[in-house]
Every structure is written in structure tokens, then in C-alpha cells.
Design an enzyme around this catalytic site. Structure first.
Site, short mmCIF file in Angstrom:
data_model
loop_
_atom_site.label_atom_id
_atom_site.label_comp_id
_atom_site.label_asym_id
_atom_site.label_seq_id
_atom_site.Cartn_x
_atom_site.Cartn_y
_atom_site.Cartn_z
N HIS A 528 0.83 -1.21 0.00
CA HIS A 528 0.00 0.00 0.00
C HIS A 528 0.86 1.26 0.00
O HIS A 528 0.68 2.15 -0.83
CB HIS A 528 -0.91 -0.02 1.23
CG HIS A 528 -1.76 1.19 1.41
ND1 HIS A 528 -3.11 1.20 1.16
CD2 HIS A 528 -1.46 2.45 1.85
CE1 HIS A 528 -3.60 2.40 1.41
NE2 HIS A 528 -2.62 3.17 1.84
N GLU A 529 1.79 1.33 0.95
CA GLU A 529 2.61 2.53 1.05
C GLU A 529 3.50 2.71 -0.17
O GLU A 529 3.77 3.84 -0.60
CB GLU A 529 3.45 2.51 2.33
CG GLU A 529 2.64 2.53 3.61
CD GLU A 529 1.63 3.67 3.67
OE1 GLU A 529 1.85 4.72 3.04
OE2 GLU A 529 0.61 3.50 4.34
N HIS A 532 1.57 4.47 -2.78
CA HIS A 532 1.66 5.92 -2.60
C HIS A 532 3.01 6.43 -3.10
O HIS A 532 3.09 7.48 -3.75
CB HIS A 532 1.53 6.28 -1.11
CG HIS A 532 0.13 6.28 -0.60
ND1 HIS A 532 -0.90 6.96 -1.21
CD2 HIS A 532 -0.41 5.72 0.53
CE1 HIS A 532 -2.01 6.82 -0.50
NE2 HIS A 532 -1.75 6.07 0.55
N HIS A 535 3.09 6.83 -6.74
CA HIS A 535 2.30 8.00 -7.14
C HIS A 535 3.16 9.27 -7.07
O HIS A 535 3.00 10.18 -7.88
CB HIS A 535 1.08 8.12 -6.21
CG HIS A 535 -0.05 8.90 -6.79
ND1 HIS A 535 -1.15 9.26 -6.04
CD2 HIS A 535 -0.28 9.41 -8.02
CE1 HIS A 535 -2.01 9.94 -6.79
NE2 HIS A 535 -1.49 10.06 -8.00
#
Length: 747
Positions: A528-529, A532, A535
Site C-alpha cells: 500500500h505505502e 503511494h 504515485h
């Protein structure tokens, strides 16, 4: 201090540093990534911050002597331009911030005093590129106070953040600046702007108007005063929570009290230098593991109460602070012409209105709560008449039910999930999807446990950014997991600046020489991180205002959450899940059992999360008069949860007193965003499954272009449609959670 950082509370340290946070079981919130009025940056009342009238320029000065030898004033001749962490001392921050603010003021003065007519370049671009030094300092300060804080840094937060918040108000309420922005905006159709230019102009104008730039002066003054008060209260809330969390300790001296705990967990919590003492804390990794494994019901009750009663009494009581923050936000919304704070926040989110967000949550709440009640009955049946099932039993007996139903023990997975191998798995997935290379490099970080990696375009060799990871918990580090930036991307006037992105987690550090083995929920958090992180790293937006992690809160979790799906895909697990001792690939039979058990306890997980989301919305759907009538935070919380029918055995994932996402971060009226983004990630990953290849190159190219590279280039729903080809539907989300799609009720 770009316009985005100024309008997001004035602190690049929060607006750009803590730009994306953990899945909702993480411990702490983060600043918003869409510029709003929200001035909720960590701050405490500082004497130097209170010397000016609201919205006016403060008296700030700094001498050459104070700046002598300050590393922030030098060019950093370090690998990749990373901050020279070993040279930066606590006392360097405040003088450098002051110098940065003075330079930012000079930049604003140069814009407003320009005798030439306002243009896109001399006003909008100049504003986007303003305050280079302030941004440089605040990005480092915000990161370090999150990872390696101390008493002096906490004191500096109380000085620096109110100072920066006041600077924000002085800038956004600068009428000369606002008139120049309006002039350019009104001429937008005649300027021949390309898409990125036009978007920068649109967002700049929107950010000023949403901050109140066009309001009467007396209203601006009131808003500025409220911003200052909120800025102080949010830091106090966060610091109370940190101190309360770290203050809770149980020293165990009888190993019999640790019945049920795995040996690796006991080794990890053993107190240094003492073979017969173990330390229990309510840091999330310790708490969840203990509550799941421990056979000691009395000790589970102590841990349960220690966790849920944090910051709820004595000197660290956050209840009155939560009430005051809610009241101030409601008053500010009223001054801005909105019925409540939630209406203001959600206006530019995908949900649009608080009623729309609530309606969405209730569609998932109904089947989730029904499932939770069935799970409770199943666990009581397992216990029998021995005792009545209670909240502190849920984690432990849920695991027993899972083992009974699926012959599956989560501890059997851990040897296959060693930290280095898991991180390499996330890297390999990203490389296959997006044609990038991720290579370890020798770069000194802010802590000895930090690792660094160069990210490049596999086809061209172009440098995309530096990725740094800090995976372990320590007393100086806030809880949870998050992505942040030490440098953001931009490409203006030939200056191609690539980002420095960081991921933080709070894994339990094993004894020296032993591997870091992870629970599978920690594995998905790492993916998940890194989503990010991608992104931020892959952005191809040239303006800082909307590059990297950008967009409304209920969209920005999507790029992180969709990457989680690859973590559990059998074809990916076969590549990275290797036994740390034997090198054996995780057995297919174990993968199948893991996936069969994936929706186990989903009623509980869904209910506790949505309960917190509804609590958040209800705090922020209050009118000012309603907020002023609240006298007790716990009583208000109970009335809200009773209204929706939450069963007593389930606590909301965050009670008000430790709900840092909404009272010390940027998720106010937005905690629902994780579930909203799950509509997108479930629907988006289903596209790959429908294509028959989870690395389908055509879909991956669209995902890269329209999501990871595009920042806030277009409105979130349009970016999603450009990737997926259609709007998302809720059915994949419900199926992924194991719910009957026909039973969620009418929206």
C-alpha cells in the site's frame, strides 16, 4: 512553500511531507493532498507565533549570526541531493524557517509590485515556484519530527507551525495578489494555455476562493484567527496521543503470563539485557499480535483498555480538544457560507456531499454489521458457557475460529514473508507493471535503519526519483505507516527536479541477527505505502501545485490500495514469498487456505472501520450551534454509534480521543475515503482479472499514464475513467469482502 503547501495549512512539512498515509488500521493521519482551507497542521501555541493580528504579516527577523553555518542555506552536495542529516541540528530549523519566510515574502512582493500586467508566467507560475528555501526546510522538519522527534523538536513545532499558519493567511488574504490571480483567471480562454498550464490556473484560483480570499475583510480576520487556534489545538492533540501511547507499558516478569505467544514475538518484546522481562506496549504491531495470540484473558483486558482509553483522562485528555476543534471548524464553515465543515471539505471530493458519503457507507455497513453479529455468535458458541464473549476477546477467538474453519494459522505464513523479500516483491511487481528499475544505492538516511533505492525508467534510463524506506518502530517515531517526501517533483524553466520519496512503517525490530518476519496484513501495508510512493515517484506533472500525490482524499488512496491486490495474487506470491531459512516457495496449498480465509472476520473489520468513518462525519456535519452544545466527547460519540446500531463488543477503529486522522491530520470529514477508494481499487483490479493477465501491458500503461503519472491533472472521476474506460461499480468491493451484493440495501 508552493501555493499548495501554503493553502494546506501553510506547512509544506505536512502538506507535502506527510502526503499519504497508511491503510485505515494505521495509527496516524496525514495532511490533505488537495488544497483546502484546512489549517490543521501540527502546531502548539508558540510565543513567537502570536505577535501579529490575524491575517497580518508577523514581525520576523533573523540575523546573519543566527544563520552562520546553517546547512539549509547551502547547496547540498550529497548523493541525489538528499538532506545532510548528520549535519542538521535541532537549532538549525527555526532560523532557516524564518529566513525562508522572509524570502517567500520577498517573492510575493515581487509578484504584487510588478508593474507589468498580470500574466500566467509572472503571477501563477511565479507563485507556484515561490518559497524554495521555506519548502526545503519544512519538508525536512516535518519528516524528522515524525520519525525522530524529541522534546526540543516538539517545542519547535509549537513555534514554527503557528508561524507558518499565519503566513498562509497573510498570503491568501493578500488582496493585491488575489486581484492578480483573478485577472489572469478571467482571461484564461484567451491565453493559449496547454493542459497543465490551464490546470495550474484553475487550481490556483480554486484554492484562493476556497480559502476565503474573496470574503469581506472582517470575515477573513475571523477565519485567520480560527486557523491559528486550530493549528495550535491539532498539535496538542497529536502530542497528547503520542505521549499517552508511549506512557502505557506493562512489564511482564512471569513467562507463564505470555502463554500463547510465539517465540519470535516473545523475543521481539524481550527487554534489552534481561532474559526474564518482557515489555508490552500499545503500539499497533505489538497490540494486534498480542491480542491475537495471547491466552491470558486478564492481560488481554488490560491491553484492550490501555489501547482504547488512550488520551482520555488526566493531562493527556483529548476529549475537550476534539470538541473545541469541531466547534472551530463548524464556525469557520459557517463564515465561509457552508452548513458545516463536512459540506465544505466534500465539495471537491468524489462523494460531493456528506449525505452522499454517509449513504455510501451505510450500503456497506448493513451487510457488514449483519456479518459481525454472525461472527460474534460463532465465537460465543466456541467459548460455550465458560464466560460471556467481550470486546477484548475478539482478536483472539476470531483467530481460533479461523484456524478451526480453514486449518490456517497466520503464524505459518510469517516465515515466508521476510521484510527484504517482501519489499523486493513490491519492487518486482512495480517493475513489471510500469517498466521501471529499482536499484539499491548507498545513501545516508536520517536513521541507521533507513535504506535507499534509485528508481529509473527501464527503457530510457532516465532518473525518476529516490526512494527511501524506514521500516521499524522506535520511541521517537509516531505510529502507523505513511508515505512522505523530502523533495517534490517539478519541471519549470528547464529545471527538471525529481522527487525524494519515503515510506515509513512501524514493524517490531527483531533481535540482532534475526530476520524481520511479517504478518500478511503488514505485507499488504508495505505494498500500500509503496503504491503511494509510486504515485509520488512516477509523476510527469511539471508544477508542484498538483504533481505527485494529488487529488481529492477519496481518490488519493486508490493508487495505494490497488497495488495491494498484487500482494496476494498467487502468481506474485510464488515469486516473492520464500521461506527465509530454506528458500522454499510458499506452498500452493497454503496460498489457497490463505485466500479462502481472506474474508474471515470481515464483518468485524468492516464494522469497526465504518463506525469510525460515521463518527468522523457526524463530528463534522454539526452546525456551529450544534457543535457548541457538545459538552462531553465520549457522550457524543456514544450517541452517534448507538444511532447506527454498533454492537458493544466492537469499538470503532478510532475513538474520538485518539482519532488522529481527523483531529491531528488531514482526514477530517474524509476518513470514509479508504472505503470509497476501495470501490476504485476493486473495480480497477477486476479489469486486470477480466483481461486474463494481472500484468496486462495495455491496462498497465493506462494505469501508469492516467493514475500514477497524472497527479491532479484532471478531476478524479475523469482520471479513473481514462484508465478503466467506465465509471466504477460497488459490486466488486462487496464481493471482495464476502458480502451478498443483493443485501446491501438501497442507497
Amino acid at each position: 512553500m508552493t501555493l499548495k503547501s501554503i493553502l494546506m495549512g501553510g506547512a509544506a512539512a505536512l502538506a507535502l511531507v506527510v502526503s499519504a498515509c497508511s491503510p485505515p488500521d494505521g495509527e496516524a493521519g496525514s495532511a490533505t493532498t488537495e488544497a483546502t482551507l484546512e489549517a490543521d497542521t501540527p502546531a502548539a501555541a508558540g510565543a513567537e507565533a502570536a505577535t501579529a493580528e490575524p491575517g497580518a504579516l508577523q514581525e520576523i527577523s533573523v540575523s546573519d549570526a543566527e544563520l552562520e553555518g546553517n546547512p539549509f542555506l547551502e547547496e547540498w552536495e550529497t548523493p541525489y541531493g538528499v538532506p545532510p542529516f548528520a549535519e542538521i541540528e535541532d537549532e538549525h530549523y527555526l532560523p532557516a524557517v524564518k529566513k525562508g519566510i522572509l524570502e517567500a515574502r520577498a517573492g510575493i512582493e515581487a509578484i504584487t509590485s510588478n508593474a507589468d500586467a498580470p500574466t500566467f508566467e509572472n503571477t501563477i507560475v511565479a507563485l507556484d515556484q515561490n518559497a524554495e528555501l521555506a519548502t526545503k526546510v519544512l519538508l525536512v522538519f516535518g519528516n524528522i519530527t515524525g520519525t525522530d522527534t524529541n522534546d526540543r523538536l516538539r517545542e519547535l513545532e509549537g513555534i514554527i507551525y503557528p508561524m507558518v499558519t499565519r503566513e498562509q493567511d497573510a498570503i491568501v488574504f493578500n488582496n493585491d495578489l488575489w486581484q492578480r490571480v483573478k485577472t489572469v483567471y478571467e482571461a484564461r480562454d484567451t491565453l493559449g494555455l496547454d493542459e497543465q498550464d490551464a490546470r495550474l490556473l484553475e487550481l490556483t484560483h480554486r484554492q484562493f476562493t476556497r480559502a476565503g480570499a474573496d470574503l469581506p475583510q472582517d470575515v477573513k480576520d475571523q477565519i485567520a484567527d480560527i486557523n491559528s487556534q486550530i493549528s495550535s489545538l491539532t498539535t496538542k492533540f497529536g502530542q497528547n496521543l503520542l505521549r499517552s501511547t508511549k506512557a502505557f507499558r506493562i512489564e511482564v516478569t512471569d513467562e507463564a503470563d505470555l502463554a500463547g505467544l510465539s517465540q519470535d514475538f516473545k523475543d521481539a518484546i524481550r527487554m534489552d539485557g534481561d532474559e526474564d522481562k518482557w515489555l508490552l506496549t500499545v503500539d499497533r504491531s505489538v497490540y494486534e499480535t498480542f491480542m491475537t495470540q495471547s491466552e491470558n484473558r486478564d492481560l488481554r483486558k488490560k491491553m484492550f483498555d490501555g489501547y482504547r482509553l488512550r488520551a482520555s483522562e488526566g493531562e493527556f485528555d483529548n476529549g475537550p480538544i476534539a470538541i473545541e476543534i469541531a466547534q472551530l471548524r463548524a464556525k469557520r464553515a459557517e463564515l465561509m457560507g457552508y452548513p458545516n465543515h463536512a459540506a465544505y471539505v466534500l465539495e471537491t471530493n468524489m462523494a460531493k456531499t456528506p449525505e452522499g458519503a454517509e449513504e455510501f457507507l451505510l450500503r456497506v455497513w448493513r451487510p457488514g454489521l449483519a456479518q459481525a453479529k454472525a461472527e460474534r455468535a460463532e465465537m460465543q458458541a466456541l467459548i460455550g458457557d465458560e464466560f460471556t464473549f467481550a470486546g477484548h476477546d475478539w482478536w483472539h477467538y476470531s483467530e481460533k475460529v479461523r484456524q478451526n474453519k480453514y486449518a490456517f494459522d497466520d503464524n505459518a505464513l510469517k516465515p515466508y514473508f521476510e521484510l527484504g523479500a517482501v519489499q523486493k516483491g513490491a519492487f518486482d511487481v512495480s517493475s513489471k507493471l510500469f517498466n521501471i528499475e529499482i536499484t539499491p544505492v548507498d545513501v545516508e538516511g536520517w536513521n541507521e535503519v533507513v535504506n535507499a533505492f534509485e528508481v529509473t525508467d527501464a527503457e530510457t534510463g532516465d532518473f525518476l526519483g529516490l526512494f527511501m524506506s524506514d521500516m521499524y518502530a522506535r520511541d521517537s517515531k509516531r505510529g502507523g505507516a505513511w508515505m512522505s517526501s523530502f523533495r517534490t517533483a517539478s519541471n519549470v524553466n528547464g529545471q527538471d527536479i525529481r522527487p525524494i520519496v519515503a515510506n515509513n512503517m512501524n514493524l517490531i525490530q527483531p533481535p540482532e541477527g534475526q530476520p524481520t518476519l511479517m504478518r500478511f496484513d503488514e505485507v499488504t501495508t508495505l505494498f500500500h505505502e509503496f503504491g503511494h510512493g509510486l504515485h509520488g515517484l512516477l509523476t510527469q506533472i511539471r508544477y508542484q501545485n498538483f504533481s505527485g500525490v494529488d487529488g481529492p482524499r477519496d481518490y488519493t488512496e486508490f493508487p495505494a490500495q490497488i497495488l495491494e491486490h498484487w500482494a496476494s495474487a498467487p502468481e506474485v506470491l510464488e515469486d516473492y514469498a520464500k521461506h527465509y531459512q530454506t528458500g522454499e516457495t510458499i506452498p500452493l496449498e497454503l496460498i489457497e487456505r490463505m485466500n479462502e480465509a481472506a474474508n474471515h472476520n470481515q464483518g468485524f473489520a468492516t464494522t469497526e472501520y465504518i463506525a469510525a468513518s460515521l463518527l468522523d462525519l457526524n463530528w463534522h456535519m454539526l452546525s456551529y450551534d450544534e457543535a457548541m452544545a457538545i459538552e462531553d466527547a465520549r457522550a457524543f460519540e456514544k450517541s452517534v454509534l448507538d444511532k447506527y446500531g454498533l454492537i458493544e463488543e466492537i469499538e470503532p477503529r478510532y475513538r474520538s480521543n485518539y482519532f488522529s486522522h481527523i483531529f491531528a491530520g488531514g482526514y477530517s470529514a474524509g476518513y470514509y475515503a479508504y472505503l470509497w477508494s476501495e470501490i476504485l481499487d476493486a473495480d480497477g483490479f477486476e479489469a486486470f482479472r477480466e483481461a486474463g493477465d494481472i500484468f496486462d501491458p495495455e491496462l498497465a500503461a493506462k494505469l501508469k499514464r492516467w493514475v500514477y503519472e497524472s497527479g491532479g491533472l484532471r478531476e478524479a472521476d475523469e482520471l479513473y475513467r481514462n484508465f478503466r474506460g467506465s465509471d466504477p461499480t460497488i459490486e466488486p468491493l462487496l464481493r471482495n469482502r464476502g458480502f451478498d451484493v443483493t443485501e446491501q440495501g438501497d442507497g
